[in-house]
Design a protein around this motif. Structure first.
Motif, PDB file in Angstrom:
ATOM      1  N   MET A   1      45.160  41.017  18.162  1.00 34.76           N
ATOM      2  CA  MET A   1      44.063  41.230  19.100  1.00 34.76           C
ATOM      3  C   MET A   1      43.989  40.082  20.110  1.00 34.76           C
ATOM      4  SD  MET A   1      40.109  42.063  18.302  1.00 34.76           S
ATOM      5  CE  MET A   1      39.246  40.569  18.697  1.00 34.76           C
ATOM      6  N   HIS A   4      46.391  40.419  22.785  1.00 31.18           N
ATOM      7  CA  HIS A   4      45.909  41.437  23.682  1.00 31.18           C
ATOM      8  C   HIS A   4      44.956  40.862  24.732  1.00 31.18           C
ATOM      9  CE1 HIS A   4      46.202  45.866  23.107  1.00 31.18           C
ATOM     10  NE2 HIS A   4      45.584  45.766  24.268  1.00 31.18           N
ATOM     11  N   ILE A   5      43.998  40.097  24.223  1.00 33.52           N
ATOM     12  CA  ILE A   5      43.002  39.495  25.113  1.00 33.52           C
ATOM     13  C   ILE A   5      43.704  38.576  26.099  1.00 33.52           C
ATOM     14  CG2 ILE A   5      41.028  37.934  25.224  1.00 33.52           C
ATOM     15  CD1 ILE A   5      40.278  38.934  22.424  1.00 33.52           C
ATOM     16  N   PHE A   9      43.620  39.389  29.965  1.00 32.95           N
ATOM     17  CA  PHE A   9      42.594  38.658  30.693  1.00 32.95           C
ATOM     18  C   PHE A   9      43.088  37.481  31.485  1.00 32.95           C
ATOM     19  CE2 PHE A   9      39.345  41.267  29.683  1.00 32.95           C
ATOM     20  CZ  PHE A   9      38.262  40.865  30.450  1.00 32.95           C
ATOM     21  N   ILE A  16      42.091  45.355  42.373  1.00 36.16           N
ATOM     22  CA  ILE A  16      41.363  45.568  43.622  1.00 36.16           C
ATOM     23  C   ILE A  16      40.175  44.631  43.647  1.00 36.16           C
ATOM     24  CG2 ILE A  16      41.917  47.973  44.079  1.00 36.16           C
ATOM     25  CD1 ILE A  16      39.176  48.482  42.579  1.00 36.16           C
ATOM     26  N   TRP A  62      24.068  51.710  39.446  1.00 34.13           N
ATOM     27  CA  TRP A  62      25.451  51.546  38.999  1.00 34.13           C
ATOM     28  C   TRP A  62      26.185  50.546  39.873  1.00 34.13           C
ATOM     29  CZ3 TRP A  62      26.764  52.244  34.379  1.00 34.13           C
ATOM     30  CH2 TRP A  62      26.245  53.301  33.607  1.00 34.13           C
ATOM     31  N   ASN A  69      30.842  43.278  36.903  1.00 36.36           N
ATOM     32  CA  ASN A  69      32.148  43.512  36.275  1.00 36.36           C
ATOM     33  C   ASN A  69      33.149  42.438  36.697  1.00 36.36           C
ATOM     34  OD1 ASN A  69      33.584  44.285  38.623  1.00 36.36           O
ATOM     35  ND2 ASN A  69      33.041  46.436  38.400  1.00 36.36           N
ATOM     36  N   PRO A  70      34.293  42.343  35.995  1.00 33.04           N
ATOM     37  CA  PRO A  70      35.204  41.229  36.259  1.00 33.04           C
ATOM     38  C   PRO A  70      35.772  41.214  37.679  1.00 33.04           C
ATOM     39  CG  PRO A  70      35.745  42.317  34.200  1.00 33.04           C
ATOM     40  CD  PRO A  70      34.744  43.172  34.876  1.00 33.04           C
ATOM     41  N   ILE A  71      35.646  42.318  38.409  1.00 38.49           N
ATOM     42  CA  ILE A  71      36.207  42.352  39.751  1.00 38.49           C
ATOM     43  C   ILE A  71      35.271  41.696  40.765  1.00 38.49           C
ATOM     44  CG2 ILE A  71      36.830  43.922  41.619  1.00 38.49           C
ATOM     45  CD1 ILE A  71      38.039  45.630  39.167  1.00 38.49           C
ATOM     46  N   TYR A  72      33.994  42.014  40.702  1.00 33.21           N
ATOM     47  CA  TYR A  72      33.037  41.388  41.635  1.00 33.21           C
ATOM     48  C   TYR A  72      32.465  40.099  41.043  1.00 33.21           C
ATOM     49  CZ  TYR A  72      33.527  45.853  43.902  1.00 33.21           C
ATOM     50  OH  TYR A  72      34.058  46.954  44.505  1.00 33.21           O
TER      51      TYR A  72
ATOM     52  N   ASN B 259      30.809  51.285  28.387  1.00 29.43           N
ATOM     53  CA  ASN B 259      29.398  50.917  28.216  1.00 29.43           C
ATOM     54  C   ASN B 259      28.973  50.880  26.762  1.00 29.43           C
ATOM     55  OD1 ASN B 259      28.718  50.459  30.846  1.00 29.43           O
ATOM     56  ND2 ASN B 259      28.175  52.583  31.251  1.00 29.43           N
ATOM     57  N   VAL B 268      34.516  41.995  25.697  1.00 28.14           N
ATOM     58  CA  VAL B 268      35.877  42.229  26.201  1.00 28.14           C
ATOM     59  C   VAL B 268      36.105  43.723  26.441  1.00 28.14           C
ATOM     60  CG1 VAL B 268      38.325  41.877  25.763  1.00 28.14           C
ATOM     61  CG2 VAL B 268      36.669  40.241  24.903  1.00 28.14           C
ATOM     62  N   TYR B 270      33.823  45.951  27.053  1.00 25.81           N
ATOM     63  CA  TYR B 270      33.011  46.346  28.200  1.00 25.81           C
ATOM     64  C   TYR B 270      33.732  46.005  29.503  1.00 25.81           C
ATOM     65  CZ  TYR B 270      29.301  46.252  31.658  1.00 25.81           C
ATOM     66  OH  TYR B 270      28.570  46.455  32.799  1.00 25.81           O
ATOM     67  N   ALA B 271      34.286  44.791  29.566  1.00 30.51           N
ATOM     68  CA  ALA B 271      34.953  44.346  30.790  1.00 30.51           C
ATOM     69  C   ALA B 271      36.186  45.203  31.086  1.00 30.51           C
ATOM     70  CB  ALA B 271      35.340  42.877  30.654  1.00 30.51           C
ATOM     71  N   LYS B 272      36.934  45.541  30.050  1.00 29.21           N
ATOM     72  CA  LYS B 272      38.130  46.364  30.259  1.00 29.21           C
ATOM     73  C   LYS B 272      37.751  47.745  30.787  1.00 29.21           C
ATOM     74  CE  LYS B 272      41.209  44.459  26.730  1.00 29.21           C
ATOM     75  NZ  LYS B 272      42.557  44.691  27.237  1.00 29.21           N
ATOM     76  N   ALA B 274      35.074  48.499  32.435  1.00 29.69           N
ATOM     77  CA  ALA B 274      34.532  48.359  33.781  1.00 29.69           C
ATOM     78  C   ALA B 274      35.639  48.242  34.823  1.00 29.69           C
ATOM     79  CB  ALA B 274      33.602  47.144  33.845  1.00 29.69           C
ATOM     80  N   ILE B 275      36.758  47.570  34.447  1.00 27.69           N
ATOM     81  CA  ILE B 275      37.873  47.423  35.394  1.00 27.69           C
ATOM     82  C   ILE B 275      38.512  48.793  35.671  1.00 27.69           C
ATOM     83  CG2 ILE B 275      40.193  46.484  35.699  1.00 27.69           C
ATOM     84  CD1 ILE B 275      39.211  43.975  34.189  1.00 27.69           C
ATOM     85  N   LYS B 277      37.105  51.706  35.336  1.00 27.92           N
ATOM     86  CA  LYS B 277      36.161  52.514  36.097  1.00 27.92           C
ATOM     87  C   LYS B 277      36.197  52.113  37.568  1.00 27.92           C
ATOM     88  CE  LYS B 277      31.323  53.729  36.571  1.00 27.92           C
ATOM     89  NZ  LYS B 277      29.929  53.423  36.241  1.00 27.92           N
ATOM     90  N   GLU B 278      36.239  50.813  37.821  1.00 26.24           N
ATOM     91  CA  GLU B 278      36.231  50.325  39.203  1.00 26.24           C
ATOM     92  C   GLU B 278      37.476  50.816  39.958  1.00 26.24           C
ATOM     93  OE1 GLU B 278      33.618  48.706  40.508  1.00 26.24           O
ATOM     94  OE2 GLU B 278      34.622  48.648  42.439  1.00 26.24           O
ATOM     95  N   PHE B 330      43.133  49.366  21.822  1.00 29.41           N
ATOM     96  CA  PHE B 330      42.432  48.099  21.618  1.00 29.41           C
ATOM     97  C   PHE B 330      41.073  48.339  20.945  1.00 29.41           C
ATOM     98  CE2 PHE B 330      39.396  45.048  23.581  1.00 29.41           C
ATOM     99  CZ  PHE B 330      39.832  43.899  22.938  1.00 29.41           C
TER     100      PHE B 330
END
Lengths: 174, 505
Positions: A1, A4-5, A9, A16, A62, A69-72, B259, B268, B270-272, B274-275, B277-278, B330
């Motif tokens: 695991m 994986h992370i 990450f 994007i 939303w 989220n990790p993008i913004y 969610n 982790v 949740y973040a995956k 969200a990515i 989905k984005e 995962f």
């Protein structure tokens, strides 16, 4: 695991997002970290937002959620959404203000300590939007609380919300 | 005149409840509603829409009620799925279901006073004039008494960035004994507004009923208008709608699975989610100009042929497909997460069936019902796929139904891409004759969505009934949460992913 992370990450760059943010801000995203000088004096580089849904269709919420989220990832700019109005500097209203939410919006506003800023997010919060003539709405946030600035869009994109929050904070600090 | 698969059956008022009970045994109750048709024939009407399992037909029972006697025998004691519909009719029209077990108002909060907003002689301005914001709501919450029972009030403004509603938990220690939700804080008067904006502009309003179901709602609305007008859109327009409905399902289901991780504090995961989905939201924007797929549906067709961007769709979905596979592996490998989902928020098949559950919530409880299959519309008739069901009815099952449906949506999109779709994007709609009516429907990400439209003489709708999936599923939450601990409520709630705005209208 853990492998994986690590792989996902630390090695995988978001596909994007950053370009979109740059396109809106017209420059590097890092420059927001400092924030407008006068605002720093009032809020010390950290803005806490209490979002209040006053009858929105949920699209604006939303987009606010997407900011985390990790993008913004707006927390890197010192922006955070908080649970209690007592912890907030900014109150971000979405929706045309349904009659059922008018009282709750007012109470939430009163619970936010001074200095505070009210932002109306989305076309509904501005003037009721498509819901303008419905019997159950008050045609915008300004009918209940004093609004300092508007974010246009139905819904505004996360990048637009970020940009507008900074602009509004800057002009409010003047 | 009505579309081929709609059969209207006139029933006398005293027989209505018995007939409905008879139908409910082998049919699904899709929705129940009233209409003020005094301008057509001097009566109010009540409709109950049933569809037989395994047959593309709607049996619509209808009865007339005279203005001086708006009371009839409630069907709720025999057909529990009707309980909210009947309370809604009482609030909106003043039609009294005598013998209904719950006499409390449902939609109208205290500030409105005594007004029946959907009656045709009541105007929006008139309702607004009668409003007194200082009037107390006076809603009586269900009281649980006993040693050690205490109440936890939550809302309407919640801790997170979510929609407003009030929950009253009666708990014993950490265990929830009963949940009494008070919703309809976001009630805006949408159905009444439909009557004044006209058929064409209604599509924009339908898009804004529930944010993440924008496209499903507008598809069902446009379909209802098109069927009322008696026109059929081209195979190309149908294929575009089908494709985008599946894109909407993808970003919803993947986002929902992510969610649920927020519900277990699994950052982790949740973040995956969200990515992923984005990435889909960004694709939506490139294809349609809107992250919520707005502006594509118009009455009579669509504004854009998204198949022109087939390469873009294929390349993004390839990446998402791979990402989703890894993501699910995962999640299912993370025992700390799955352990919280298994056996949590159980909804039995019997309750789901009797209370009229829909969508992934129903399918996770073993009810094989999917409007795409039960009533093939758009391009769904030419596609082969299953209704994915699980038997247990817990949070885990609701996640797995969504996983299977994501895979299914990928293959539906693939098979749509392989074909050529001919025809015009838009078809013009002539004036719709007064008194004509039709249903429009689709399977949205949260479950079935129904619209029923009847035309008035002034070229506008006489009634637009909106039945969103969340209206059916909200009452189920109280059953699913019974016996669970308070900290599991956000998780169970997320597994249903209910819309407040879509339900409150």
């Amino acid at each position: 695991m853990f492998r994986h992370i690590f792989l996902n990450f630390f090695c995988k760059k978001p596909a994007i997002g950053m370009d979109a943010i740059r396109a809106v801000t017209g420059g590097a995203t890092g420059e927001w970290a400092g924030g407008p000088a006068r605002l720093d004096a009032a809020f010390r580089r950290s803005i806490r937002i209490r979002q209040v849904d006053a009858g929105s269709c949920n699209a604006c919420e939303w987009e606010c959620t997407a900011l985390g989220n990790p993008i913004y990832d707006v927390s890197r700019f010192g922006i955070d959404f908080v649970a209690s109005p007592r912890h907030a500097d900014v109150i971000l209203v979405t929706g045309p203000v349904s009659l059922g939410m008018a009282g709750a919006l007012k109470k939430t506003y009163l619970a936010v300590p001074e200095p505070k800023i009210v932002i109306a997010c989305g076309d509904c919060a501005k003037d009721g939007g498509v819901y303008r003539d419905a019997y159950g709405v008050l045609d915008g946030a300004a009918s209940v609380v004093p609004v300092d600035g508007y974010i246009p869009g139905c819904p505004p994109s996360p990048a637009a919300i970020m940009k507008c929050i900074m602009d509004i904070l800057e002009s409010a600090a003047k | 005149m009505s579309p081929e698969n709609e059969k209207y059956i006139e029933v006398s008022a005293p027989d209505f409840s018995r007939k409905c009970a008879e139908y409910s045994r082998r049919h699904f109750l899709r929705m129940m509603f009233a209409a003020d048709e005094r301008e057509l024939d001097g009566h109010f009407r009540v409709y109950a829409v049933f569809s037989p399992a395994g047959c593309d037909r709607f049996d619509i029972l209808t009865m007339k009620l005279k203005e001086d006697n708006l009371s009839y025998e409630s069907i709720t004691p025999l057909v529990p799925a009707a309980h909210w519909y009947e309370r809604e009719m009482r609030d909106m029209f003043g039609i009294i279901p005598s013998g209904h077990p719950d006499a409390r108002p449902l939609i109208m909060h205290g500030m409105y006073g005594d007004v029946y907003p959907l009656r045709r002689d009541v105007t929006a301005a008139g309702i607004k004039n009668a409003v007194d914001l200082s009037r107390e709501d006076g809603y009586s919450f269900m009281n649980v008494k006993g040693e050690g029972v205490y109440e936890i009030p939550v809302g309407p403004v919640h801790a997170g960035i979510i929609e407003p509603g009030h929950f009253r938990f009666s708990a014993v220690g950490e265990t929830i004994y009963h949940l009494d939700p008070r919703l309809f804080f976001t009630h805006k008067g949408t159905e009444k507004l439909f009557e004044s904006v006209g058929f064409e502009k209604g599509a924009q309003l339908a898009e804004r009923i529930s944010g993440v179901s924008s496209f499903s709602h507008s598809s069902a609305y446009c379909m209802a208008v098109e069927r009322t007008a008696g026109i059929e859109i081209s195979p190309r327009a149908k294929a575009v709608r089908t494709l985008i409905i599946e894109l909407e399902r993808l970003y919803n289901h993947i986002g929902d699975i992510g969610n649920m991780c927020a519900g277990t504090g699994f950052a982790v995961g949740y973040a995956k989610g969200a990515i992923l989905k984005e990435e889909l939201m960004a694709l939506n924007e490139r294809l349609t100009g809107s992250r919520y797929l707005r502006g594509i549906n118009v009455t009579g067709g669509v504004t854009r042929d998204v198949f022109e961007d087939a390469d873009e769709i294929i390349s993004v979905l390839d990446g998402v497909k791979r990402g989703f596979k890894d993501f699910m592996e995962f999640l299912l490998d993370s025992v700390s997460h799955t352990e919280r989902l298994e056996g949590t928020g159980l909804l039995s098949r019997e309750i789901a069936l009797r209370m009229g559950a829909t969508g992934p919530a129903a399918r996770a409880s073993g009810i094989s019902d999917d409007i795409r299959r039960a009533h093939p519309h758009l391009s769904y008739g030419s596609l082969i796929f299953e209704a994915h069901t699980y038997l247990k009815g817990d949070v885990y099952s609701r996640m797995m139904v969504r996983r299977d449906e994501v895979e299914c949506s990928f293959s539906i999109i693939d098979s749509l891409m392989e074909r050529r779709h001919e025809g015009e994007l838009g078809t013009s709609i002539n004036e719709i004759m007064a008194g004509r009516s039709a249903l429009g429907y689709t399977e949205g990400p949260r479950g079935s969505i129904f619209y029923w439209i009847k035309a008035a003489g002034d070229g506008k709708p006489l009634r637009v009934k909106v039945r969103s999936a969340s209206f059916c599923n909200w009452p189920l939450l109280s059953y699913a949460i019974h016996g669970n601990i308070v900290p599991d409520f956000p998780l169970v709630n997320k597994s249903f992913n209910l819309s407040y705005s879509g339900c409150d209208l």
